[in-house]
Design a protein around this motif. Structure first.
Motif, PDB file in Angstrom:
ATOM      1  N   GLU A   1       0.832  -1.206   0.000  1.00 30.65           N
ATOM      2  CA  GLU A   1       0.000   0.000   0.000  1.00 30.65           C
ATOM      3  C   GLU A   1       0.866   1.255   0.000  1.00 30.65           C
ATOM      4  OE1 GLU A   1      -2.387   0.719   3.538  1.00 30.65           O
ATOM      5  OE2 GLU A   1      -4.117   1.034   2.206  1.00 30.65           O
ATOM      6  N   ARG A   2       1.927   1.224   0.814  1.00 34.43           N
ATOM      7  CA  ARG A   2       2.817   2.383   0.891  1.00 34.43           C
ATOM      8  C   ARG A   2       3.565   2.600  -0.421  1.00 34.43           C
ATOM      9  NH1 ARG A   2       4.825   1.043   5.234  1.00 34.43           N
ATOM     10  NH2 ARG A   2       6.813   0.111   4.679  1.00 34.43           N
ATOM     11  N   ARG A   3       4.036   1.521  -1.010  1.00 31.74           N
ATOM     12  CA  ARG A   3       4.769   1.627  -2.272  1.00 31.74           C
ATOM     13  C   ARG A   3       3.867   2.096  -3.410  1.00 31.74           C
ATOM     14  NH1 ARG A   3      10.450   1.535  -2.588  1.00 31.74           N
ATOM     15  NH2 ARG A   3      10.934   1.310  -0.391  1.00 31.74           N
ATOM     16  N   SER A   4       2.649   1.618  -3.433  1.00 33.97           N
ATOM     17  CA  SER A   4       1.698   2.063  -4.449  1.00 33.97           C
ATOM     18  C   SER A   4       1.433   3.556  -4.311  1.00 33.97           C
ATOM     19  CB  SER A   4       0.390   1.277  -4.321  1.00 33.97           C
ATOM     20  OG  SER A   4      -0.563   1.733  -5.254  1.00 33.97           O
ATOM     21  N   ALA A   5       1.295   4.027  -3.068  1.00 31.77           N
ATOM     22  CA  ALA A   5       1.047   5.450  -2.834  1.00 31.77           C
ATOM     23  C   ALA A   5       2.236   6.293  -3.275  1.00 31.77           C
ATOM     24  CB  ALA A   5       0.749   5.687  -1.354  1.00 31.77           C
ATOM     25  N   MET A   6       3.456   5.807  -3.025  1.00 34.10           N
ATOM     26  CA  MET A   6       4.663   6.543  -3.414  1.00 34.10           C
ATOM     27  C   MET A   6       4.738   6.719  -4.931  1.00 34.10           C
ATOM     28  SD  MET A   6       7.380   4.704  -0.800  1.00 34.10           S
ATOM     29  CE  MET A   6       8.828   5.351  -1.654  1.00 34.10           C
ATOM     30  N   ILE A   7       4.462   5.648  -5.670  1.00 32.66           N
ATOM     31  CA  ILE A   7       4.527   5.714  -7.125  1.00 32.66           C
ATOM     32  C   ILE A   7       3.378   6.547  -7.683  1.00 32.66           C
ATOM     33  CG2 ILE A   7       4.303   4.342  -9.238  1.00 32.66           C
ATOM     34  CD1 ILE A   7       5.947   2.217  -7.981  1.00 32.66           C
ATOM     35  N   SER A   8       2.193   6.353  -7.129  1.00 30.76           N
ATOM     36  CA  SER A   8       1.032   7.119  -7.604  1.00 30.76           C
ATOM     37  C   SER A   8       1.255   8.611  -7.401  1.00 30.76           C
ATOM     38  CB  SER A   8      -0.229   6.662  -6.863  1.00 30.76           C
ATOM     39  OG  SER A   8      -0.500   5.290  -7.123  1.00 30.76           O
ATOM     40  N   GLN A   9       1.862   8.973  -6.278  1.00 29.47           N
ATOM     41  CA  GLN A   9       2.152  10.380  -6.021  1.00 29.47           C
ATOM     42  C   GLN A   9       3.218  10.901  -6.981  1.00 29.47           C
ATOM     43  OE1 GLN A   9       3.778  11.210  -2.118  1.00 29.47           O
ATOM     44  NE2 GLN A   9       3.164  13.351  -2.209  1.00 29.47           N
ATOM     45  N   ALA A  10       4.224  10.086  -7.254  1.00 36.07           N
ATOM     46  CA  ALA A  10       5.306  10.511  -8.147  1.00 36.07           C
ATOM     47  C   ALA A  10       4.805  10.716  -9.571  1.00 36.07           C
ATOM     48  CB  ALA A  10       6.437   9.489  -8.132  1.00 36.07           C
ATOM     49  N   LEU A  11       3.815   9.914  -9.999  1.00 30.77           N
ATOM     50  CA  LEU A  11       3.325   9.980 -11.370  1.00 30.77           C
ATOM     51  C   LEU A  11       2.023  10.768 -11.507  1.00 30.77           C
ATOM     52  CD1 LEU A  11       4.049   6.331 -12.621  1.00 30.77           C
ATOM     53  CD2 LEU A  11       5.372   8.412 -13.046  1.00 30.77           C
ATOM     54  N   GLY A  12       1.364  11.044 -10.377  1.00 33.36           N
ATOM     55  CA  GLY A  12       0.122  11.801 -10.434  1.00 33.36           C
ATOM     56  C   GLY A  12      -1.073  10.994 -10.889  1.00 33.36           C
ATOM     57  N   ARG A  13      -0.990   9.678 -10.765  1.00 30.46           N
ATOM     58  CA  ARG A  13      -2.121   8.815 -11.116  1.00 30.46           C
ATOM     59  C   ARG A  13      -1.952   7.485 -10.390  1.00 30.46           C
ATOM     60  NH1 ARG A  13       1.304   8.496 -15.526  1.00 30.46           N
ATOM     61  NH2 ARG A  13       2.044   6.384 -16.002  1.00 30.46           N
ATOM     62  N   LEU A  14      -3.026   6.722 -10.314  1.00 28.25           N
ATOM     63  CA  LEU A  14      -3.004   5.449  -9.597  1.00 28.25           C
ATOM     64  C   LEU A  14      -2.203   4.399 -10.373  1.00 28.25           C
ATOM     65  CD1 LEU A  14      -3.989   3.694  -7.242  1.00 28.25           C
ATOM     66  CD2 LEU A  14      -5.988   3.113  -8.646  1.00 28.25           C
ATOM     67  N   VAL A  15      -1.290   3.738  -9.693  1.00 30.96           N
ATOM     68  CA  VAL A  15      -0.540   2.612 -10.237  1.00 30.96           C
ATOM     69  C   VAL A  15      -0.781   1.415  -9.324  1.00 30.96           C
ATOM     70  CG1 VAL A  15       1.727   1.676 -10.798  1.00 30.96           C
ATOM     71  CG2 VAL A  15       1.211   4.076 -11.293  1.00 30.96           C
ATOM     72  N   GLU A  16      -1.331   0.360  -9.871  1.00 29.84           N
ATOM     73  CA  GLU A  16      -1.659  -0.832  -9.086  1.00 29.84           C
ATOM     74  C   GLU A  16      -0.415  -1.688  -8.894  1.00 29.84           C
ATOM     75  OE1 GLU A  16      -4.457  -4.855  -9.381  1.00 29.84           O
ATOM     76  OE2 GLU A  16      -4.616  -3.257 -10.873  1.00 29.84           O
ATOM     77  N   ILE A  17      -0.290  -2.281  -7.704  1.00 24.57           N
ATOM     78  CA  ILE A  17       0.821  -3.190  -7.421  1.00 24.57           C
ATOM     79  C   ILE A  17       0.254  -4.557  -7.060  1.00 24.57           C
ATOM     80  CG2 ILE A  17       2.699  -3.739  -5.818  1.00 24.57           C
ATOM     81  CD1 ILE A  17       3.382  -0.839  -5.684  1.00 24.57           C
TER      82      ILE A  17
END
Length: 248
Positions: free
Chosen positions: A147-163
């Motif tokens: 959950e934390r890693r997904s949030a980090m990537i989603s924030q970096a890219l500005g969109r939801l990225v599923e893990i």
């Protein structure tokens, strides 16, 4: 075990000191035998411990497993080192992308190669070092990590990225691959010139298989880990980055 989303904190069952020492001795003996078979001079093998370079870089070298492991201070990634013989009896240690990280002379002199010192900087043993073998997480901590890693990537890219993570044989190796892969994606996202290559990324999947691989197609970044190879059975961030970015 199959989980969608992500997470990590760590818990290891302590082994008796005698058993740990025996395991370290057996692993180092196996390393020495493997190196001899490849023509690598074993006298150049550096001892386990923490090292400090003239450049200021500090790192831990762990030889307690099947392959030497290296991790720089204040970094999450553990590098699996692959030794090869070099001129004058030296040994060069590289990562799975072929990048040179260490060079050791027959007399035990060590040079470390980093972004701060790409031409190399002498390093010396500063004291004992901790084990770099990844611990096993329970389901709750694993979900938190994802959950934390997904949030980090989603924030970096500005969109939801599923893990997604699916593994039955080696949760610890899958977790290592998850951390390494997401770190690589975040590094690309922070680069003004490289960020464009993540435009189609929608999901990251970590699975087990018989051969380590990284593929990026149709918005899906898939990493396959091989538990039979231990820590060497998961790709490094350098390999992930080279898969995502076009090569000349």
């Amino acid at each position: 075990m199959a989980i969608a989303l992500a997470a990590a904190a760590l818990s290891l069952l302590a082994m008796p000191a005698e058993a740990q020492a025996q395991n370290r001795g057996n692993a180092q003996a196996e390393q020495s035998q493997a190196l001899r078979e490849r023509g690598v001079p074993t006298r150049a093998l550096p001892p386990t411990g923490r090292y400090v370079a003239d450049s200021g870089d500090a790192f831990t070298l762990d030889r307690s497993g099947q392959r030497p492991l290296l991790r720089f201070d204040r970094r999450d990634e553990t590098w699996v080192l692959r030794p090869t013989a070099a001129p004058r009896g030296d040994v060069i240690y590289r990562n799975d992308a072929g990048d040179q990280l260490l060079r050791v002379t027959p007399g035990g002199g060590m040079t470390v190669y980093t972004a701060r010192a790409p031409g190399g900087s002498p390093a010396s043993l500063a004291g004992p070092g901790q084990s770099l073998t990844p611990p096993t997480l329970g389901p709750f901590l694993l979900f938190q990590l994802m959950e934390r890693r997904s949030a980090m990537i989603s924030q970096a890219l500005g969109r939801l990225v599923e893990i997604n993570l699916s593994g039955e044989r080696s949760e610890a190796l899958c977790v290592e691959a998850l951390i390494v892969t997401t770190d690589a994606v975040i590094r690309i996202a922070r680069s003004p010139t490289a960020r464009q290559h993540l435009g189609q990324l929608r999901s990251i999947t970590i699975i087990e298989g018989q051969r380590t691989s990284v593929t990026f197609a149709r918005g899906q970044l898939t990493v396959v880990v091989n538990p039979d190879e231990g820590m060497a059975g998961r790709p490094s961030s350098a390999r992930v980055i080279r898969t995502i970015l076009p090569q000349d």
